[in-house]
Design a protein around this motif. Structure first.
Motif, mmCIF file in Angstrom:
data_model
loop_
_atom_site.group_PDB
_atom_site.id
_atom_site.type_symbol
_atom_site.label_atom_id
_atom_site.label_comp_id
_atom_site.label_asym_id
_atom_site.label_seq_id
_atom_site.Cartn_x
_atom_site.Cartn_y
_atom_site.Cartn_z
ATOM 1 N N GLY A 154 6.984 4.600 6.041
ATOM 2 C CA GLY A 154 6.702 5.681 6.524
ATOM 3 C C GLY A 154 5.833 6.339 5.758
ATOM 4 N N GLU A 155 5.124 7.485 6.402
ATOM 5 C CA GLU A 155 3.774 8.297 5.604
ATOM 6 C C GLU A 155 4.746 8.630 4.307
ATOM 7 N N THR A 156 3.768 8.837 3.356
ATOM 8 C CA THR A 156 4.212 9.063 2.000
ATOM 9 C C THR A 156 3.389 10.098 1.209
ATOM 10 N N LEU A 157 4.071 11.333 0.781
ATOM 11 C CA LEU A 157 3.411 12.113 -0.116
ATOM 12 C C LEU A 157 3.605 12.040 -1.415
ATOM 13 N N VAL A 158 2.775 11.827 -2.391
ATOM 14 C CA VAL A 158 3.140 11.635 -3.757
ATOM 15 C C VAL A 158 2.738 12.972 -4.581
ATOM 16 N N LEU A 159 3.483 13.566 -5.321
ATOM 17 C CA LEU A 159 3.190 14.815 -6.068
ATOM 18 C C LEU A 159 3.020 14.426 -7.405
ATOM 19 N N VAL A 160 2.011 15.191 -8.268
ATOM 20 C CA VAL A 160 2.026 14.572 -9.594
ATOM 21 C C VAL A 160 1.367 15.561 -10.240
ATOM 22 N N PRO A 161 1.497 15.692 -11.588
ATOM 23 C CA PRO A 161 1.160 16.793 -12.452
ATOM 24 C C PRO A 161 -0.462 17.051 -12.688
ATOM 25 N N SER A 162 -1.438 16.134 -12.598
ATOM 26 C CA SER A 162 -2.708 16.168 -12.984
ATOM 27 C C SER A 162 -3.452 15.139 -11.841
ATOM 28 N N ARG A 163 -4.977 15.624 -11.606
ATOM 29 C CA ARG A 163 -5.595 14.756 -10.950
ATOM 30 C C ARG A 163 -5.861 13.495 -11.733
ATOM 31 N N ASP A 164 -5.737 13.379 -12.720
ATOM 32 C CA ASP A 164 -6.050 12.130 -13.539
ATOM 33 C C ASP A 164 -4.974 11.001 -12.940
ATOM 34 N N LEU A 165 -3.712 11.725 -12.993
ATOM 35 C CA LEU A 165 -2.733 10.723 -12.606
ATOM 36 C C LEU A 165 -2.762 10.384 -11.151
ATOM 37 N N ALA A 166 -3.257 11.162 -10.328
ATOM 38 C CA ALA A 166 -3.671 11.083 -8.878
ATOM 39 C C ALA A 166 -4.463 9.984 -8.606
ATOM 40 N N ARG A 167 -5.492 9.841 -9.494
ATOM 41 C CA ARG A 167 -6.475 8.775 -9.401
ATOM 42 C C ARG A 167 -5.831 7.429 -9.726
ATOM 43 N N GLN A 168 -4.984 7.663 -10.617
ATOM 44 C CA GLN A 168 -4.193 6.070 -11.142
ATOM 45 C C GLN A 168 -3.421 5.718 -10.036
ATOM 46 N N TRP A 169 -2.503 6.735 -9.404
ATOM 47 C CA TRP A 169 -1.794 6.480 -8.480
ATOM 48 C C TRP A 169 -2.422 6.016 -7.211
ATOM 49 N N ALA A 170 -3.656 6.202 -6.773
ATOM 50 C CA ALA A 170 -4.372 5.716 -5.667
ATOM 51 C C ALA A 170 -4.879 4.484 -5.847
ATOM 52 N N GLN A 171 -5.422 4.092 -7.272
ATOM 53 C CA GLN A 171 -5.819 2.671 -7.635
ATOM 54 C C GLN A 171 -4.877 1.586 -7.723
ATOM 55 N N THR A 172 -3.597 2.146 -8.335
ATOM 56 C CA THR A 172 -2.328 1.424 -8.384
ATOM 57 C C THR A 172 -1.948 0.938 -6.895
ATOM 58 N N ILE A 173 -1.710 1.965 -6.024
ATOM 59 C CA ILE A 173 -1.322 1.653 -4.568
ATOM 60 C C ILE A 173 -2.195 0.624 -3.875
ATOM 61 N N GLU A 174 -3.529 0.744 -4.046
ATOM 62 C CA GLU A 174 -4.364 -0.231 -3.341
ATOM 63 C C GLU A 174 -4.174 -1.600 -4.094
ATOM 64 N N GLU A 175 -4.079 -1.415 -5.410
ATOM 65 C CA GLU A 175 -3.886 -2.728 -6.103
ATOM 66 C C GLU A 175 -2.743 -3.508 -5.682
ATOM 67 N N TYR A 176 -1.494 -2.906 -5.478
ATOM 68 C CA TYR A 176 -0.285 -3.384 -5.584
ATOM 69 C C TYR A 176 0.436 -3.524 -4.157
ATOM 70 N N THR A 177 -0.231 -2.857 -3.041
ATOM 71 C CA THR A 177 0.282 -2.961 -1.872
ATOM 72 C C THR A 177 -0.607 -3.323 -0.876
ATOM 73 N N SER A 178 -0.206 -3.667 0.451
ATOM 74 C CA SER A 178 -0.965 -3.985 1.484
ATOM 75 C C SER A 178 -2.106 -2.873 2.024
ATOM 76 N N LEU A 179 -1.809 -1.584 1.781
ATOM 77 C CA LEU A 179 -2.564 -0.523 2.093
ATOM 78 C C LEU A 179 -4.075 -0.533 1.641
ATOM 79 N N GLU A 180 -4.785 -0.044 2.533
ATOM 80 C CA GLU A 180 -6.487 -0.109 2.158
ATOM 81 C C GLU A 180 -6.752 1.170 1.844
ATOM 82 N N ALA A 181 -7.939 1.529 1.264
ATOM 83 C CA ALA A 181 -8.455 2.526 0.697
ATOM 84 C C ALA A 181 -8.554 3.549 1.632
ATOM 85 N N HIS A 182 -8.929 3.255 2.987
ATOM 86 C CA HIS A 182 -8.810 4.549 3.986
ATOM 87 C C HIS A 182 -7.727 5.101 4.168
ATOM 88 N N GLN A 183 -6.424 4.347 4.137
ATOM 89 C CA GLN A 183 -5.178 4.777 4.191
ATOM 90 C C GLN A 183 -4.655 5.802 2.993
#
Length: 654
Positions: free
Chosen positions: A314-343
């Protein structure tokens, strides 16, 4: 005499003391002295070899009665005796003659402790399902404690299933311990939150007695509107988290069976294989629908969280303490899952995009002007990264977001304000694997930790420390200029290492950066410059950085193999975990040096704040640095909970 009797080994019921025998200080025939009683006396005396007099003192019986009990154990081949020249006869467990390669489990049901020598992986896996590893020093055995919260979150559908796991782990049946565990299991199933057919939330109790004597004594009109029946109360909207916390603290965890929003379906395929323990984490989360993944840095909590995302679908919200970590999460999700950047969207001070998977900072998600964006969307899963922050006033508002599934991630869910229980009531129960097992399996490298006691760099600072008091003394010791020479020495002793030097004070970081001619990465470093420095470090284009508290959480430095903590010991145990964890990766050979000014409060802080890492299985050494030896003498080798600003998440001093 101890309650830990022969029933611990045989499973036979214990009988009451015979009145006459009790009057004489003698054990009755029905009350057979057991090997567990001997272990109790042994622990009290602090040695495995005892005289009859020592046993008599420990159990407050006569020496003749103690001698008879010991001879009885000898006749059953559970004890050996040895006549020592010029000393009394001493007794010791027969097991001591055959402990070289054999697992041994000793249960102390009265204290709810389990001591295991040389446990195999199966035993440790079973123990982790109902007990807490309190001391993981393999050289001295493993000490587990069975706490109420361990029973409350045990991954079983029934007490019978849990009891079966206990017997497999212990290799025996302990009626006294099982009785206590069953009482806690019952407590964990007395209350639940459900959704009424009209859409509001109901608190249900298992019986009118527990509703009246517990819930209605603890809760008031701030939490519930009115009773619906003898076992049901109508819950005020928004008070669910408070009810769960209050009843949890009263010893009655609440089962959350509400029909919360599931969100839009989202197909997520994980494109990496989970390790066995990560799969176990995900399975336990799937069974409970909520939880906190607890594991050392480098154990793959983020990847396991993506496994949970794939399970929920299902649709997911990830909460993190800093914007640096937000960028790392976005990169890791795109790398390790079937989701594409626009999702995948990010929502923080740098950009604001809400997408099927959105990574936002806690501060933004808690602000009134942004809350409606997250409230209006139905999330199938909310992930709370670095969830040890959740109880803080700054981050707590983000937990009001409702979702059918909640998942927290933390290397060290502890807080110096003792509000860690709120983590598990606001997010979910802990789910994890003991650190020592991950070290043994090679999934995470155990760093070598060494505390180095450094002399003063000059008399001016020493005199200033002597005349100061309170927090100022700590500040002066932390900024001891003698640490600059010690850092130089350690870096020269490990010329081929990629190193991080941690500091708590901006002035100290700037001084070290100038002395070593390297960049200082702090909360004042602009985000684009911070990203550039970190990328250079990852690509091996840079092998040394001075890092402030901004590096404690939310920055992934996977290739660091040397960490030097120049200051930061007056703070949280979590901070010590994070800084040591910067070197916990499968490659191995990592070193962590913690510098403390000799003869100051820093010495005590260093031992105290790293002590819990020793209990998790790490080896910690201590070394006193002598002046005039080139900055060191060989050797190899944690401020309070700070919930800082959104743009750096560090809470640095100065």
């Amino acid at each position: 005499m101890s309650d830990e009797r022969a029933s611990d080994v045989t499973g036979e019921p214990q009988q009451a003391d015979d009145a006459a025998a009790e009057a004489d200080g003698e054990p009755s025939d029905d009350e057979q002295f057991s090997i567990a009683d001997f272990h109790d006396a042994s622990q009290e005396a602090g040695r495995p070899v005892l005289t009859a007099a020592a046993v008599a003192r420990a159990h407050e019986i006569s020496q003749d009665a103690a001698r008879e009990a010991l001879e009885s154990l000898q006749s059953r081949d559970e004890l050996e005796r040895l006549s020592v020249e010029a000393d009394p006869v001493v007794w010791y467990p027969s097991e001591l003659e055959d402990l070289t390669d054999r697992e041994r489990v000793v249960v102390f049901p009265k204290r709810r402790e389990i001591v295991v020598d040389r446990p195999d992986q199966f035993t440790r896996a079973q123990l982790s399902q109902f007990a807490h590893l309190a001391d993981g020093n393999g050289e001295q055995g493993y000490r587990y404690v069975v706490r109420p919260e361990d029973v409350w979150q045990a991954p079983h559908d029934s007490f019978d299933d849990l009891a079966r796991t206990m017997r497999q782990a212990l290799g025996q049946r302990s009626d006294a311990l099982e009785d206590w565990v069953e009482s806690q299991w019952d407590r964990a199933h007395q209350f639940r939150l459900t959704t009424h057919e009209d859409g509001y939330t109901v608190l249900e109790a298992k019986s009118p007695e527990v509703m009246g004597n517990v819930a209605r004594q603890k809760l008031d009109e701030e939490h519930v509107h009115a009773p619906i029946s003898e076992t049901e109360d109508w819950v005020r909207e928004g008070s669910e988290a408070a009810i769960k916390r209050i009843l949890y603290e009263a010893g009655y965890p609440v089962q959350d069976h509400r029909e919360l929003e599931a969100g839009e379906d989202l197909q997520i395929d994980l494109e990496v294989s989970l390790r066995a323990y990560q799969r176990t984490w995900v399975d336990r989360f799937a069974d409970a629908g909520e939880g906190v993944f607890v594991g050392p840095p480098g154990s793959g909590k983020t990847v396991a969280a993506m496994g949970a995302m794939a399970h929920v679908g299902g649709e997911t919200l990830v909460l993190v303490p800093s914007r640096d970590l937000a960028r790392q999460w976005a990169q890791t999700i795109e790398e390790y899952t079937s989701l594409e950047a626009h999702q995948i969207g990010q929502y923080h001070g740098g950009q604001k995009h809400v997408r099927p998977v959105t990574i936002a900072t806690y501060q933004i998600a808690g602000m009134d002007r942004h809350r409606s964006l997250f409230d209006d969307r139905e999330w199938g899963l909310v992930v709370f990264d670095e969830c040890q922050h959740v109880p803080s006033d700054v981050y707590r508002r983000s937990t009001h977001l409702q979702s059918r599934h909640r998942l927290g991630l933390s290397a060290s869910p502890i807080r110096e304000d003792n509000r860690q229980t709120e983590i598990f009531t606001l997010v979910g129960p802990p789910i994890g694997t003991d650190w020592e097992a991950l070290f043994d399996a090679g999934f995470v490298a155990e760093p070598e930790l060494e505390i180095r006691y450094v002399p003063w760099g000059d008399e001016e600072q020493r005199n200033a420390y002597a005349s100061a008091d309170g927090q100022e003394r700590y500040r002066i010791a932390a900024k001891n200029r003698g640490k600059v020479d010690e850092v130089r020495y350690l870096l020269s002793a490990h010329p081929d290492s990629k190193a991080l030097v941690f500091v708590d004070y901006l002035e100290q970081g700037e001084d070290l950066a100038a002395a070593l001619d390297v960049p200082f990465l702090s909360g004042e470093t602009r985000h684009h410059e911070r990203r550039r420095l970190l990328e250079e470090f990852r690509r091996d284009e840079r092998d040394l950085l001075i890092v402030s508290r901004v590096g404690d959480e939310g920055i992934d430095l996977p290739t660091a193999d040397l960490a030097i903590v120049a200051s930061g010991l007056g703070g949280s145990r979590r901070q010590g975990t994070q800084r040591a964890g910067r070197t916990m990766r499968p490659a191995g050979g990592a070193l962590v040096y913690v510098l403390a000014t000799r003869g100051t409060r820093e010495e005590d802080f260093a031992r105290k704040q790293l002590q819990h890492l020793g209990r998790k299985g790490m080896t910690i050494r201590e070394q006193t640095v002598e002046r005039g030896d080139g900055g060191g003498s060989g050797g190899a080798g944690g401020g309070g909970d700070d919930d800082g600003e959104e743009n750096d998440g560090n809470g640095e001093t100065e």
